[in-house]
Motif scaffolding. Structure first.
Motif, PDB file in Angstrom:
ATOM      1  N   ALA A 185      61.002   3.549  26.253  1.00 58.84           N
ATOM      2  CA  ALA A 185      61.272   3.349  27.682  1.00 58.84           C
ATOM      3  C   ALA A 185      61.165   4.671  28.447  1.00 58.84           C
ATOM      4  O   ALA A 185      60.591   4.715  29.548  1.00 58.84           O
ATOM      5  CB  ALA A 185      62.654   2.729  27.880  1.00 58.84           C
ATOM      6  N   ALA A 186      61.693   5.742  27.875  1.00 64.83           N
ATOM      7  CA  ALA A 186      61.606   7.048  28.530  1.00 64.83           C
ATOM      8  C   ALA A 186      60.152   7.509  28.612  1.00 64.83           C
ATOM      9  O   ALA A 186      59.718   8.038  29.646  1.00 64.83           O
ATOM     10  CB  ALA A 186      62.457   8.072  27.782  1.00 64.83           C
TER      11      ALA A 186
ATOM     12  N   ASP B 226      66.378  17.582  30.602  1.00 66.87           N
ATOM     13  CA  ASP B 226      66.930  18.725  31.329  1.00 66.87           C
ATOM     14  C   ASP B 226      65.824  19.492  32.042  1.00 66.87           C
ATOM     15  O   ASP B 226      65.973  19.902  33.199  1.00 66.87           O
ATOM     16  CB  ASP B 226      67.676  19.665  30.390  1.00 66.87           C
ATOM     17  N   ARG B 227      64.700  19.693  31.365  1.00 65.13           N
ATOM     18  CA  ARG B 227      63.584  20.439  31.950  1.00 65.13           C
ATOM     19  C   ARG B 227      62.980  19.675  33.125  1.00 65.13           C
ATOM     20  O   ARG B 227      62.664  20.250  34.158  1.00 65.13           O
ATOM     21  CB  ARG B 227      62.513  20.723  30.901  1.00 65.13           C
ATOM     22  N   VAL B 228      62.807  18.380  32.973  1.00 69.43           N
ATOM     23  CA  VAL B 228      62.257  17.569  34.052  1.00 69.43           C
ATOM     24  C   VAL B 228      63.220  17.567  35.242  1.00 69.43           C
ATOM     25  O   VAL B 228      62.798  17.682  36.397  1.00 69.43           O
ATOM     26  CB  VAL B 228      61.947  16.138  33.553  1.00 69.43           C
TER      27      VAL B 228
ATOM     28  N   GLU C  20      67.392   9.961  37.496  1.00 72.16           N
ATOM     29  CA  GLU C  20      66.979   9.267  36.275  1.00 72.16           C
ATOM     30  C   GLU C  20      66.936  10.215  35.078  1.00 72.16           C
ATOM     31  O   GLU C  20      67.381   9.858  33.982  1.00 72.16           O
ATOM     32  CB  GLU C  20      65.610   8.622  36.473  1.00 72.16           C
ATOM     33  N   ALA C  21      66.396  11.412  35.285  1.00 74.65           N
ATOM     34  CA  ALA C  21      66.334  12.386  34.189  1.00 74.65           C
ATOM     35  C   ALA C  21      67.738  12.798  33.751  1.00 74.65           C
ATOM     36  O   ALA C  21      68.016  12.919  32.551  1.00 74.65           O
ATOM     37  CB  ALA C  21      65.522  13.612  34.611  1.00 74.65           C
ATOM     38  N   ALA C  22      68.622  13.001  34.709  1.00 76.38           N
ATOM     39  CA  ALA C  22      70.001  13.387  34.370  1.00 76.38           C
ATOM     40  C   ALA C  22      70.704  12.284  33.587  1.00 76.38           C
ATOM     41  O   ALA C  22      71.418  12.563  32.613  1.00 76.38           O
ATOM     42  CB  ALA C  22      70.774  13.717  35.648  1.00 76.38           C
ATOM     43  N   VAL C  23      70.491  11.044  33.980  1.00 78.69           N
ATOM     44  CA  VAL C  23      71.117   9.920  33.267  1.00 78.69           C
ATOM     45  C   VAL C  23      70.555   9.816  31.842  1.00 78.69           C
ATOM     46  O   VAL C  23      71.306   9.637  30.883  1.00 78.69           O
ATOM     47  CB  VAL C  23      70.927   8.596  34.045  1.00 78.69           C
TER      48      VAL C  23
ATOM     49  N   PRO D  68      73.029  18.899  37.060  1.00 82.06           N
ATOM     50  CA  PRO D  68      71.751  18.671  36.384  1.00 82.06           C
ATOM     51  C   PRO D  68      70.594  19.235  37.200  1.00 82.06           C
ATOM     52  O   PRO D  68      70.583  19.148  38.421  1.00 82.06           O
ATOM     53  CB  PRO D  68      71.643  17.152  36.291  1.00 82.06           C
ATOM     54  N   GLY D  69      69.647  19.832  36.492  1.00 81.24           N
ATOM     55  CA  GLY D  69      68.472  20.374  37.135  1.00 81.24           C
ATOM     56  C   GLY D  69      68.593  21.818  37.551  1.00 81.24           C
ATOM     57  O   GLY D  69      67.634  22.409  38.029  1.00 81.24           O
TER      58      GLY D  69
END
Length: 159
Positions: A48-49, A99-101, A126-129, A142-143
């Motif tokens: 899914a990711a 984390d990078r995204v 979404e990336a953080a979740v 995050p980010g």
């Protein structure tokens, strides 16, 4: 003077979108590794990711074209930030990728306006979740973590 500033802003925005596209290329590559190594219990999550990052990558390529640029191509290979010999390392890699995204999307939130900023904020969320799901815990902001540097061998790093 305003035209020069507008041109600089447009170039900076395009560079930020290209950076997000490059990060998505790396994430798609990285999830290929994650999917191959992660255990069966988390394989659907990895799939899914991987699909989500492919969709974001494709949307960013369209955005680059809309901004008058040529989308950056994916590198033929990416250097992994650490060896990924087993499922536990694959889970760590997945959290690292997210984390990078999130980092590049935080830059895009700052640089973007209107719908682009809204889309970047959604991608950051979404990336953080996903990072929390993979890691089992969250981070305060995050980010905003430090960015990784390219590998010593010159290949782009998986971001």
């Amino acid at each position: 003077m305003s035209d020069e500033r507008d041109q600089r802003d447009a170039k900076a925005l395009l560079a930020t979108v290209q950076a997000a596209l490059a990060a998505e290329h790396a994430a798609v590559y990285g999830y290929g590794v994650v999917g191959a190594r992660v255990g069966p219990a988390r394989r659907a999550e990895a799939t899914a990711a991987h699909s989500a990052h492919r969709a974001r990558r494709d949307a960013l390529a369209r955005t680059v074209r809309d901004l008058g640029g040529v989308p950056a191509a994916s590198a033929p290979a990416y250097a992994l930030p650490f060896p990924v010999p087993d499922a536990a390392a694959a889970v760590r890699l997945a959290a690292h990728l997210e984390d990078r995204v999130a980092g590049v999307y935080s830059d895009l939130v700052r640089a973007g306006r209107g719908p682009l900023r809204l889309e970047a904020a959604g991608a950051l969320r979404e990336a953080a979740v996903r990072a929390v799901r993979w890691r089992g815990s969250g981070v305060a902001f995050p980010g905003l973590a430090e960015r990784a540097r390219p590998a010593a061998d010159g290949r782009p790093a998986v971001q």
